[in-house]
Enzyme design. Structure first.
Site, short mmCIF file in Angstrom:
data_model
loop_
_atom_site.label_atom_id
_atom_site.label_comp_id
_atom_site.label_asym_id
_atom_site.label_seq_id
_atom_site.Cartn_x
_atom_site.Cartn_y
_atom_site.Cartn_z
N TYR A 164 0.74 -1.19 0.03
CA TYR A 164 -0.10 -0.01 -0.15
C TYR A 164 0.85 1.16 -0.14
O TYR A 164 1.84 1.30 0.69
CB TYR A 164 -0.96 0.15 1.12
CG TYR A 164 -2.00 1.18 1.28
CD1 TYR A 164 -2.96 1.33 0.36
CD2 TYR A 164 -1.59 2.17 2.28
CE1 TYR A 164 -3.76 2.58 0.38
CE2 TYR A 164 -2.29 3.16 2.17
CZ TYR A 164 -3.70 3.42 1.21
OH TYR A 164 -4.05 4.58 1.41
N ASP A 266 9.36 3.24 -0.27
CA ASP A 266 8.24 3.67 0.56
C ASP A 266 8.61 3.63 2.11
O ASP A 266 7.98 2.43 2.39
CB ASP A 266 6.85 3.47 0.23
CG ASP A 266 5.66 3.73 0.88
OD1 ASP A 266 6.10 4.37 1.79
OD2 ASP A 266 4.44 3.69 0.43
N LYS A 294 3.88 9.79 8.17
CA LYS A 294 3.60 9.28 9.39
C LYS A 294 4.37 9.96 10.74
O LYS A 294 4.20 11.35 10.95
CB LYS A 294 3.46 8.07 9.37
CG LYS A 294 2.40 7.42 8.62
CD LYS A 294 1.88 6.02 8.85
CE LYS A 294 1.19 5.28 7.97
NZ LYS A 294 -0.28 5.08 8.05
#
Ligand SMILES: Cc1ncc(COP(=O)(O)O)c(C=O)c1O
Length: 456
Positions: A164, A266, A294
């Protein structure tokens, strides 16, 4: 040893119903809030991932390692806002930095000094010399995909099945496909993961299997001189936790480079959480681009994208327009500066390592004591329990692991005062710099109670 037989699954369903009843009983005000919210918020929440069963939990505040719901229940917070709260809540250094900046203005769309400090610190930790900022993981990976395409002049990208990377078009492919639609294991199909994405765009994203260099090589051979690059979570963290086998990440980089293509890590989830310089530093494999978000902002919305001199010169020269009104926002930069220089310190990582080991040992012991078919997987501050005997090496292996046990476990933890991220087997816990031994012991104690409830 117990296995997931039909009768056991019926027991689990019973356990889930019992725990859901306790859950709802403890949270009448959350139910009220949800009912009110449905009048003005689509689905009664602010993101579809907050629509959880049996009902969304409405929080009032967080402090240190804890969060509190509107009913006054306290939780050890291991949800960490889907992995964004490595600092814990209201960390004094973050509060100080944000408070000081708020009084000096919150937005200019002109750079401020903190951006240099943050970029320099990320360069030191991740080994990539040049950085830019954005506001979410989605923006960072979108820029990475655009930049790889712009730099190479090629349209195709490769992603990993089960990976994801946010909710922009190019990466909403084969995120969580059903086995029936996923195609052959070594050569996965391109399955759209969302409505609203034109097939023409999905067709530009090729799908490979994690830990299988051969599946990437095949795509590169089938689409000679057409692949711009590949985006990969260097430790998969949207399918539990799946680590790279030795040589996989360096093999990827060599393979892509030999085909004139680029590699993006990522590290939105892994970034600061698996160690000070993410998987990049831990594994010693330098990609062309790294995406962060994040936890980098200490709980404030910020993303970063780091790149090689060559790639970032393409940005600097205007070859690719990397832009955004809120990029490098002073409030976000102040929080990120405090996060990197005062919160995510070497000492904090040592402390987290002690807690990681404590959680792993305690839960592993409870698994053994109760004869459960399960094992613990951790990576720095992140960890999860996989309800399977064997380690998982890719998305197909993850699909085959049990989800009902994960759901029952989540409810057990929640009712026992530990907030793990919802969504069963997909997510992981996050230990923050403010957690302590009693917090971890509550996690272990709840797990032991769950294991013995299944065992009995
Ligand atoms: C690995 C990874 N990349 C990108 C994203 C997207 O980040 P955001 O939700 O901040 O857009 C996520 C979100 O969970 C993620 O896990």
């Amino acid at each position: 040893m117990l296995t997931h037989t039909d009768s056991k699954l019926a027991d689990i369903d019973r356990l889930i119903s019992q725990q859901e009843a306790i859950f709802v009983k403890r949270q009448p005000k959350s139910a009220e809030m949800a009912a009110r919210a449905r009048g003005v918020l689509a689905g009664g929440v602010t993101s579809n991932w907050q629509i959880t069963e049996p009902q969304p939990v409405w929080l009032s505040h967080g402090a240190g390692s804890k969060v509190y719901d509107v009913d006054g229940n306290e939780y050890v917070d291991l949800h960490g806002g889907y992995g964004a709260a490595l600092a814990g809540h209201a960390h004094p250094a973050i509060v100080r930095a944000v408070r000081e900046q708020v009084t000096r203005g919150t937005h200019f769309a002109q750079p401020t000094a903190d951006a240099i400090i943050v970029a320099a610190e990320l360069a030191r930790r991740f080994g990539l010399p040049q950085w830019r900022f954005a506001n979410s993981g989605t923006e960072a990976t979108m820029d990475a995909v655009h930049l790889m395409r712009s730099f190479t002049g090629r349209d195709l990208i490769i992603k990993i099945e089960g990976g994801y990377h946010g909710h922009h078009d190019s990466v909403q492919v084969s995120v969580m496909p059903d086995v029936a639609e996923a195609g052959p294991a070594g050569h996965p199909a391109q399955v759209p993961s969302s409505s609203g994405i034109p097939a023409a765009i999905t067709g530009l994203t090729l799908v490979a299997s994690f830990n299988q260099l051969g599946s990437v090589e095949r795509l590169l051979d089938e689409h000679k001189d057409q692949v711009a690059g590949m985006i990969v979570e260097p430790i998969m963290m949207n399918a539990g936790i799946i680590g790279p086998e030795p040589g996989f990440l360096s093999g990827l980089r060599d393979l892509l480079h030999s085909h004139g293509a680029l590699l993006t890590f990522d590290e939105v989830k892994t970034g600061l959480t698996v160690g000070p310089g993410g998987v990049t530093a831990k594994e010693g494999v330098l990609p062309d681009l790294v995406c962060l978000a994040k936890s980098v902002g200490g709980g404030v919305s910020v993303a970063a994208i780091g790149g090689t001199e060559e790639l970032m010169r393409h940005v600097a020269d205007g070859g690719y327009e990397m832009v955004g009104t809120f990029n490098g926002n002073p409030l976000a930069m102040a929080a990120a500066r405090a996060m990197l220089t005062e919160v995510a310190t070497e000492e904090a990582y040592l402390r987290i390592e002690r807690l990681r080991a404590r959680a792993e040992a305690g839960i592993t012991k409870a698994i053994g004591d109760n004869g459960l078919t399960a094992h613990v997987v951790t990576a720095g501050a992140k960890g999860c329990i996989v309800f399977a005997a064997q380690p998982v090496r890719d998305y197909r292996g993850f699909l085959a692991t049990d989800d009902s046990y994960s759901n029952a476990h989540w409810l057990f933890q929640h009712n026992g005062g530990v907030f793990l991220p919802p969504w069963g087997k997909i997510e992981q816990w996050l230990i923050s710099v403010q957690h302590d031994e009693p917090d971890i012991d509550r996690l272990i104690g709840n797990f032991a109670a769950f294991a013995s409830a299944i065992h009995s």
